[in-house]
Design a protein around this motif. Sequence first.
Motif, short mmCIF file in Angstrom:
data_model
loop_
_atom_site.label_atom_id
_atom_site.label_comp_id
_atom_site.label_asym_id
_atom_site.label_seq_id
_atom_site.Cartn_x
_atom_site.Cartn_y
_atom_site.Cartn_z
N GLU A 379 70.84 13.08 98.25
CA GLU A 379 70.06 14.22 97.77
C GLU A 379 68.85 13.75 96.98
N ARG A 380 69.06 12.77 96.12
CA ARG A 380 67.95 12.22 95.35
C ARG A 380 66.88 11.64 96.26
N GLU A 381 67.31 10.95 97.31
CA GLU A 381 66.36 10.34 98.23
C GLU A 381 65.55 11.39 98.98
N PHE A 382 66.17 12.52 99.28
CA PHE A 382 65.45 13.60 99.97
C PHE A 382 64.47 14.31 99.04
N LEU A 383 64.85 14.50 97.78
CA LEU A 383 64.03 15.27 96.86
C LEU A 383 62.98 14.43 96.15
N LEU A 384 63.16 13.11 96.14
CA LEU A 384 62.16 12.21 95.58
C LEU A 384 61.33 11.62 96.71
N SER A 385 60.07 11.28 96.42
CA SER A 385 59.20 10.75 97.47
C SER A 385 58.21 9.76 96.88
N ASN A 386 58.20 8.56 97.45
CA ASN A 386 57.18 7.59 97.08
C ASN A 386 55.82 8.01 97.62
N GLN A 387 55.83 8.61 98.82
CA GLN A 387 54.58 9.01 99.45
C GLN A 387 53.88 10.13 98.68
N TRP A 388 54.66 11.08 98.16
CA TRP A 388 54.07 12.27 97.55
C TRP A 388 54.16 12.30 96.03
N GLY A 389 54.98 11.46 95.44
CA GLY A 389 55.08 11.44 93.98
C GLY A 389 55.86 12.61 93.42
N SER A 390 55.67 12.87 92.14
CA SER A 390 56.43 13.88 91.42
C SER A 390 56.10 15.30 91.89
N ASP A 427 39.34 3.71 88.47
CA ASP A 427 40.03 3.05 87.37
C ASP A 427 41.52 3.29 87.53
N SER A 428 42.25 2.30 88.04
CA SER A 428 43.67 2.45 88.30
C SER A 428 44.48 2.40 87.01
N ALA A 429 43.91 1.85 85.96
CA ALA A 429 44.66 1.68 84.72
C ALA A 429 44.66 2.93 83.86
N ASN A 430 43.67 3.80 84.04
CA ASN A 430 43.55 4.97 83.17
C ASN A 430 43.39 6.25 83.97
N PRO A 431 44.40 6.64 84.71
CA PRO A 431 44.30 7.86 85.50
C PRO A 431 44.45 9.10 84.63
N THR A 432 43.94 10.22 85.14
CA THR A 432 44.16 11.52 84.52
C THR A 432 45.40 12.14 85.15
N VAL A 433 46.33 12.60 84.33
CA VAL A 433 47.56 13.22 84.83
C VAL A 433 47.37 14.73 84.89
N LEU A 434 47.57 15.31 86.07
CA LEU A 434 47.39 16.74 86.27
C LEU A 434 48.70 17.40 86.67
N ASN A 484 58.34 13.47 84.23
CA ASN A 484 56.94 13.58 84.63
C ASN A 484 56.39 14.95 84.25
N THR A 485 55.77 15.03 83.10
CA THR A 485 55.15 16.29 82.67
C THR A 485 53.78 15.98 82.09
#
Length: 487
Positions: A379-390, A427-434, A484-485
């Motif tokens: 279930e975790r593997e289905f609901l989590l995604s490396n491709q799409w993120g949080s 800038d990969s080190a300082n992204p903006t989280v939306l 992830n908030t």
Amino acid sequence: MNSSENGSVFMNIQGFDCVGFDLDHTLCKYKLDNFFSLVYDYFAKTLVENKGYDKRILQPLKTHKDFCVKGLVWDIRHGDFLKLSDAGVILRASHGSRLLSYAEIQQKYGAERLWQHFHCLEETLEQCELYRYYENYFDMPSMVVGAQLVDLEEEKPGGWSASWERVTNDMLQEFRKLFSSHLYQEKLPAILTDCTKHPTQYVERCSPHLKEWLKGLRGERKVVFLLTSSQSDFASDLTEYILGADWKDYFDINLHYARKPGFFKIKDPSERPFFKFDDVEKTEEVTELETGQCYIEGNAKKFNEYLQKVTGKQQPKVLYFGDSMRSDIHPCSTHGKWQTVFVLEEMEVEELVPNETSVGMATDQSDGRNTRTGPSKLEREFLLSNQWGSFFTDELHVPINSKHTEEDSVDSTSSVTKPCSNPSSVDSANPTVLNTFWTGLMKKHATIAVPRIDYMSDFPTDYNFETFKSSDWRKGYHPGKPKNTAP
């Protein structure tokens, strides 16, 4: 709801006159690892057998599980699947199943990556021929099939642009057939038939602690109701399995096949009246609802008249539990004016950061009445995604050498953070989280959110839950906020 001087806004269940529940994926927890595969297999098979599509779509869903995530929007004509921010910025995208680069997204959708249909979708949450979105567990597996069909059509002359209308029409037609009422009535092989024929594989029974909590609500003289869009025969069989043969004793009234969100939107009650029924067939139209009965169809306006009558209040306070933003949370907020508890399993899957309410989680855990195993590994593997993120947030990268002030990066009217127009200078080190589109809707329309409904039974009914209306809206997550908030 009650407010405090520090900007916190609270609700407690004792403050409501009526408490209602959706059934599927709310009161009834599905075993998503098995259920997703069941839906996917039936859908792929019917497209191959009935419409002649490529047999390659029959490969097991688990081979595509990283693509299967809640909340994507399918821009149908482009053949693109989009993850959107709460302001309509395309955070990630794929063409079919192939992930698009930053530059490809900009080339298709412009330097600011704003999706043109966003405001229409945000306002109405309607599905249409230009786009579809996937926000519930019934249709998420069909999205994976759709992505594969885009890939396969691109191998043909003319590609997706020559076939999108035919393919999407075929998909909608065949998917609706999978849930048609006659399949369940005749007990023919189908998704819903399998769920009640082999319930231990696909659904979980309610815990004794949750059942006790539900009965306690009626003991406090609240009007407790079940409101589901499922057909009455399936809903009855499913509810009996999860609650027991006495399932009707848990509710004052049962409303089946409510066809949400239309249930809430009807302005003229005569357009969709309530009916008594025999199995699933309508027998007679009902002009006045009665406690202890089951009805089908209907509308919120007529139902509110019943609630007024049984509570003796002109404006009874209603709390409703549901898992679908489109069918439950959004229409309750915009049309029904009900408060809502959003049941969101992604909270638990993405890891909870406990808050002060977590102390209630210890309630009755030691006696075994409310033991929770949590999501299974698959279930975790289905609901989590490396491709799409949080599901809740994502990162947006900005130029390295820009003077990145709040005024430069944010439109004061739309809260759109402007993405970098030169991918080489990201800038990969300082992204903006939306926050994502769905987090934005949750903040606006839900009262609180929980991973599963049985978390609510850990708390007494007079417990004050902080809500999304608080100055720190993230305190509306219970028993803790997802890892992830964003503010």
